[in-house]
Scaffold this motif. Structure first.
Motif, PDB file in Angstrom:
ATOM      1  N   LYS A   1     -51.478 -79.120  58.229  1.00 49.34           N
ATOM      2  CA  LYS A   1     -50.980 -79.221  59.607  1.00 49.34           C
ATOM      3  C   LYS A   1     -51.473 -80.466  60.331  1.00 49.34           C
ATOM      4  O   LYS A   1     -50.746 -81.046  61.122  1.00 49.34           O
ATOM      5  N   LYS A   2     -52.707 -80.877  60.076  1.00 50.68           N
ATOM      6  CA  LYS A   2     -53.267 -82.009  60.813  1.00 50.68           C
ATOM      7  C   LYS A   2     -52.816 -83.367  60.268  1.00 50.68           C
ATOM      8  O   LYS A   2     -53.141 -84.403  60.829  1.00 50.68           O
ATOM      9  N   MET A   3     -52.026 -83.357  59.168  1.00 52.76           N
ATOM     10  CA  MET A   3     -51.512 -84.624  58.653  1.00 52.76           C
ATOM     11  C   MET A   3     -50.492 -85.197  59.626  1.00 52.76           C
ATOM     12  O   MET A   3     -49.524 -84.528  59.982  1.00 52.76           O
ATOM     13  N   ILE A   4     -50.705 -86.421  60.033  1.00 51.00           N
ATOM     14  CA  ILE A   4     -49.832 -87.088  60.998  1.00 51.00           C
ATOM     15  C   ILE A   4     -48.744 -87.867  60.275  1.00 51.00           C
ATOM     16  O   ILE A   4     -47.576 -87.801  60.640  1.00 51.00           O
ATOM     17  N   LEU A   5     -49.145 -88.606  59.245  1.00 51.72           N
ATOM     18  CA  LEU A   5     -48.191 -89.410  58.490  1.00 51.72           C
ATOM     19  C   LEU A   5     -48.745 -89.745  57.125  1.00 51.72           C
ATOM     20  O   LEU A   5     -49.939 -89.586  56.864  1.00 51.72           O
ATOM     21  N   MET A   6     -47.842 -90.235  56.277  1.00 50.92           N
ATOM     22  CA  MET A   6     -48.211 -90.657  54.925  1.00 50.92           C
ATOM     23  C   MET A   6     -47.262 -91.779  54.524  1.00 50.92           C
ATOM     24  O   MET A   6     -46.061 -91.710  54.814  1.00 50.92           O
ATOM     25  N   LEU A   7     -47.810 -92.803  53.868  1.00 52.36           N
ATOM     26  CA  LEU A   7     -46.968 -93.879  53.380  1.00 52.36           C
ATOM     27  C   LEU A   7     -47.512 -94.410  52.071  1.00 52.36           C
ATOM     28  O   LEU A   7     -48.652 -94.131  51.701  1.00 52.36           O
ATOM     29  N   GLY A   8     -46.676 -95.159  51.370  1.00 50.28           N
ATOM     30  CA  GLY A   8     -47.090 -95.738  50.108  1.00 50.28           C
ATOM     31  C   GLY A   8     -47.970 -96.955  50.320  1.00 50.28           C
ATOM     32  O   GLY A   8     -47.767 -97.729  51.264  1.00 50.28           O
ATOM     33  N   GLU A   9     -48.970 -97.101  49.464  1.00 44.94           N
ATOM     34  CA  GLU A   9     -49.856 -98.267  49.502  1.00 44.94           C
ATOM     35  C   GLU A   9     -50.358 -98.499  48.084  1.00 44.94           C
ATOM     36  O   GLU A   9     -50.760 -97.553  47.401  1.00 44.94           O
ATOM     37  N   TYR A  10     -50.320 -99.748  47.643  1.00 48.60           N
ATOM     38  CA  TYR A  10     -50.790-100.066  46.302  1.00 48.60           C
ATOM     39  C   TYR A  10     -52.307-100.227  46.313  1.00 48.60           C
ATOM     40  O   TYR A  10     -52.857-100.901  47.181  1.00 48.60           O
TER      41      TYR A  10
ATOM     42  N   LEU B   1     -49.135 -97.397  42.863  1.00 51.48           N
ATOM     43  CA  LEU B   1     -48.660 -96.851  44.129  1.00 51.48           C
ATOM     44  C   LEU B   1     -49.401 -95.553  44.439  1.00 51.48           C
ATOM     45  O   LEU B   1     -49.386 -94.612  43.643  1.00 51.48           O
ATOM     46  N   CYS B   2     -50.057 -95.534  45.575  1.00 49.62           N
ATOM     47  CA  CYS B   2     -50.807 -94.368  46.037  1.00 49.62           C
ATOM     48  C   CYS B   2     -50.278 -93.955  47.411  1.00 49.62           C
ATOM     49  O   CYS B   2     -49.396 -94.607  47.955  1.00 49.62           O
ATOM     50  N   ALA B   3     -50.835 -92.900  47.947  1.00 47.12           N
ATOM     51  CA  ALA B   3     -50.431 -92.423  49.277  1.00 47.12           C
ATOM     52  C   ALA B   3     -51.561 -92.673  50.267  1.00 47.12           C
ATOM     53  O   ALA B   3     -52.698 -92.271  50.041  1.00 47.12           O
ATOM     54  N   ARG B   4     -51.243 -93.360  51.353  1.00 47.63           N
ATOM     55  CA  ARG B   4     -52.177 -93.529  52.463  1.00 47.63           C
ATOM     56  C   ARG B   4     -51.859 -92.405  53.444  1.00 47.63           C
ATOM     57  O   ARG B   4     -50.739 -92.291  53.928  1.00 47.63           O
ATOM     58  N   VAL B   5     -52.831 -91.556  53.689  1.00 49.50           N
ATOM     59  CA  VAL B   5     -52.643 -90.392  54.554  1.00 49.50           C
ATOM     60  C   VAL B   5     -53.448 -90.569  55.839  1.00 49.50           C
ATOM     61  O   VAL B   5     -54.613 -90.966  55.786  1.00 49.50           O
ATOM     62  N   MET B   6     -52.818 -90.283  56.964  1.00 46.11           N
ATOM     63  CA  MET B   6     -53.522 -90.234  58.241  1.00 46.11           C
ATOM     64  C   MET B   6     -53.533 -88.772  58.667  1.00 46.11           C
ATOM     65  O   MET B   6     -52.478 -88.159  58.840  1.00 46.11           O
TER      66      MET B   6
ATOM     67  N   ALA C   1     -48.666 -91.020  44.263  1.00 46.77           N
ATOM     68  CA  ALA C   1     -47.613 -91.614  45.082  1.00 46.77           C
ATOM     69  C   ALA C   1     -47.181 -90.598  46.146  1.00 46.77           C
ATOM     70  O   ALA C   1     -47.356 -89.384  45.945  1.00 46.77           O
ATOM     71  N   PRO C   2     -46.635 -91.042  47.282  1.00 44.70           N
ATOM     72  CA  PRO C   2     -46.230 -90.101  48.331  1.00 44.70           C
ATOM     73  C   PRO C   2     -45.320 -88.968  47.846  1.00 44.70           C
ATOM     74  O   PRO C   2     -45.543 -87.806  48.198  1.00 44.70           O
ATOM     75  N   LEU C   3     -44.327 -89.279  47.026  1.00 43.70           N
ATOM     76  CA  LEU C   3     -43.432 -88.225  46.534  1.00 43.70           C
ATOM     77  C   LEU C   3     -44.173 -87.246  45.627  1.00 43.70           C
ATOM     78  O   LEU C   3     -43.857 -86.055  45.600  1.00 43.70           O
ATOM     79  N   GLN C   4     -45.189 -87.730  44.910  1.00 41.68           N
ATOM     80  CA  GLN C   4     -46.005 -86.836  44.080  1.00 41.68           C
ATOM     81  C   GLN C   4     -46.845 -85.909  44.967  1.00 41.68           C
ATOM     82  O   GLN C   4     -46.998 -84.729  44.649  1.00 41.68           O
ATOM     83  N   VAL C   5     -47.372 -86.434  46.066  1.00 40.57           N
ATOM     84  CA  VAL C   5     -48.149 -85.606  46.999  1.00 40.57           C
ATOM     85  C   VAL C   5     -47.259 -84.493  47.564  1.00 40.57           C
ATOM     86  O   VAL C   5     -47.669 -83.332  47.630  1.00 40.57           O
TER      87      VAL C   5
END
Length: 187
Positions: free
Chosen positions: A11-20, A26-31, A42-46
């Motif tokens: 619930k507290k996840m605000i956003l997520m985007l791809g970042e190498y 390719l990984c997921a940067r999570v805020m 990767a974001p789609l894997q998350v």
């Protein structure tokens, strides 16, 4: 800064985007809240990991969203129906720089030319490469998806979604105890 091996959307996840990462993966940067971290997926894997963990999958969530909203592309998806978490992509989810937003954490949006200033629940702002009307439409579609899905889940209206096969296409058990499979050739 260490990468997290796994992450499930919360619930507290605000956003997520791809970042190498430093190795070019390719990984997921999570805020989430006031912290940001890199996840070794990767974001789609998350998204798929989160859905699979609770018994669903990304393909089904995507297909379902397209049916509910009657849209073909860039649909929001429900990542956790139990917690009411819905995310929407800013562009094609296949693009590495696609940002997945949780609409619950968007406080305000403001136009800045052809871009949008997004004020987040944690007090931060972001400038997004999207016109205000287009971005606000994505927020509205995400809210509509969670509303309609929740409503349908609590009170299914089977009259609007026909599942009953026509009577002349039913297999019935005959007096002999066998089903009438021979009717298949007569269709």
């Amino acid at each position: 800064m260490m990468e997290q091996k796994n992450y499930f959307v919360e619930k507290k996840m605000i956003l997520m985007l791809g970042e190498y990462n430093r190795f070019g993966k390719l990984c997921a940067r999570v805020m989430a809240g006031t912290s940001a971290f890199l996840v070794d997926r990767a974001p789609l894997q998350v998204l798929d990991d989160t859905l699979t963990y609770i018994g669903f999958d990304l393909k089904g969530a995507t297909t379902g969203a397209k049916v509910v909203l009657d849209r073909k592309a860039k649909c929001p998806i429900i990542v956790n129906p139990y917690l009411g978490i819905c995310l929407f992509p800013t562009k094609s989810p296949k693009k590495a720089d696609c940002i997945w937003f949780n609409p619950e954490h968007i406080e305000k949006t403001t136009a800045m030319g052809n871009k949008t200033i997004v004020e987040l629940s944690n007090g931060y702002t972001m400038i997004i490469e999207s016109k205000l009307a287009a971005f606000n439409d994505k927020i509205e579609k995400a809210r509509q998806l969670i509303h309609l899905s929740t409503k349908r889940g609590k009170q299914p209206d089977t009259s609007s979604y026909e599942h009953t096969p026509p009577i002349d296409h039913q297999l019935t058990k005959e007096k002999s105890g066998k089903y009438n499979f021979d009717t298949l050739g007569n269709l």
